[in-house]
Design a protein around this motif. Sequence first.
Motif, PDB file in Angstrom:
ATOM      1  N   THR A 246      12.423  20.341   9.291  1.00 56.77           N
ATOM      2  CA  THR A 246      13.822  20.520   8.920  1.00 56.77           C
ATOM      3  C   THR A 246      14.332  21.825   9.526  1.00 56.77           C
ATOM      4  O   THR A 246      13.608  22.816   9.588  1.00 56.77           O
ATOM      5  CB  THR A 246      13.946  20.568   7.391  1.00 56.77           C
TER       6      THR A 246
ATOM      7  N   SER B 177      17.303  24.935   9.645  1.00 56.02           N
ATOM      8  CA  SER B 177      18.329  25.689   8.946  1.00 56.02           C
ATOM      9  C   SER B 177      18.812  26.808   9.861  1.00 56.02           C
ATOM     10  O   SER B 177      18.284  26.982  10.968  1.00 56.02           O
ATOM     11  CB  SER B 177      17.790  26.254   7.633  1.00 56.02           C
TER      12      SER B 177
ATOM     13  N   TYR C 213      21.732  20.313   9.664  1.00 56.31           N
ATOM     14  CA  TYR C 213      20.911  21.464   9.278  1.00 56.31           C
ATOM     15  C   TYR C 213      20.951  21.602   7.754  1.00 56.31           C
ATOM     16  O   TYR C 213      21.968  21.322   7.117  1.00 56.31           O
ATOM     17  CB  TYR C 213      21.426  22.736   9.940  1.00 56.31           C
ATOM     18  N   ARG C 214      19.845  22.035   7.165  1.00 56.34           N
ATOM     19  CA  ARG C 214      19.741  22.058   5.707  1.00 56.34           C
ATOM     20  C   ARG C 214      20.496  23.226   5.075  1.00 56.34           C
ATOM     21  O   ARG C 214      21.202  23.057   4.083  1.00 56.34           O
ATOM     22  CB  ARG C 214      18.279  22.132   5.277  1.00 56.34           C
TER      23      ARG C 214
ATOM     24  N   ASP D 148       7.335  23.218   6.698  1.00 54.82           N
ATOM     25  CA  ASP D 148       8.061  22.044   7.172  1.00 54.82           C
ATOM     26  C   ASP D 148       9.562  22.309   7.302  1.00 54.82           C
ATOM     27  O   ASP D 148      10.355  21.397   7.386  1.00 54.82           O
ATOM     28  CB  ASP D 148       7.802  20.828   6.280  1.00 54.82           C
ATOM     29  N   GLU D 149       9.931  23.598   7.306  1.00 63.42           N
ATOM     30  CA  GLU D 149      11.321  23.995   7.557  1.00 63.42           C
ATOM     31  C   GLU D 149      11.324  25.245   8.418  1.00 63.42           C
ATOM     32  O   GLU D 149      10.533  26.162   8.191  1.00 63.42           O
ATOM     33  CB  GLU D 149      12.061  24.257   6.248  1.00 63.42           C
TER      34      GLU D 149
END
Length: 373
Positions: free
Chosen positions: A16, A18, A50-51, A326-327
């Motif tokens: 993910t 950001s 994007y988170r 995982d980000e």
Amino acid sequence: MTSHDAAPEPVRRTPTLSVLDLVPVRSDQTSADAVAATRALAQVADRLGYRRYWVAEHHNMPAVAATNPPVLMALLAAATDRIRVGSGGIMLPNHAPLVVAEQLALLEAAFPGRVDLGIGRAPGSDPVTSWALRHGAGGVEEDAVARFPQHVDDVLAMLDRDGVGLRVGGRVHALRATPAATGVPAVWLLGSSDYSARLAAERGLPYVFAHHFSGQGTAEALRLYRDGFRPSEHAERPTTFLTVNVAVAPTREEALRLALPQVQAMVALRTGAPLTPQRLVEEAEAAPVADAHRPLVEAMLSRWVVDEPVAAAARVRALAAEHDVDEVMVHPVASAVAGTPADRAPARERTLELLAAALGAGAEVPVGAAAHA
């Protein structure tokens, strides 16, 4: 070994993405231009999926307009639809805990489920500005830093929907950050040393190490955090991600060219040279880095992601796998060429677009033990 005896392929997925934004101010921009460019960049990140979009706190710096994260968070949340907005971070020693709790409680009320509160301990400024900030808050710098753990606890307590009881004059008075909260922002602890890693682990808070700034000690800090983590109402398991400086362009040569102004700014910061607004690419090319600082430049670039899309995506995947996250939070460091509209940052927007496209086209990373909010 027959084919059915082969080891199974690991489960893989794309990390993910950001964004971290310092709201850079170029030599061709006013503060208003820089804020407008950041608003447009946040809208690009929102559109691309994007988170999070976090803004930092820095003071009295000619190249940084991110002086007040809550104000920027309100502006960016209002200009976007779904992306989480947050502080990366609010430097808690500069502020009274109740003020921080009140500001973030209001943001959560206005944009429910979209607000992250990242808290840091660093000054975010020069000593004179730090004195002005902290003296105005009723204390001195040494007291503010020493009381950081207590102030973190205070913010957490004040954000609680039921508030806290404050004993004054022999009576307990209710204290709430907002009268009728239905939710609270997600709280993260930020740091660039093992101090914050240990504190986040003790409090059971999500934690982010400033890999984009420090670049050293990341693995050690994350290991301390994970090994010492105590589950809490804030996080059931270690919760973290990676931050990294990124510039992506159609070619590696162009990416390096666009990143040159940020490289020079970091060299100035590290060597005590005067700080200036962020240079345009042509201005940076006209003032090359001194040979004595070339090792510093090479060391920085080895920790950044500055490349064409496929190679940049591979590097992001590798960093995510190396640090078991995982980000990945991207700090887009591409500057602009002469003639760029002052209220936009096309090279930063393109960095987000190219990286997202490359990772979306089959770029995968092993799923790690890290969680995310």
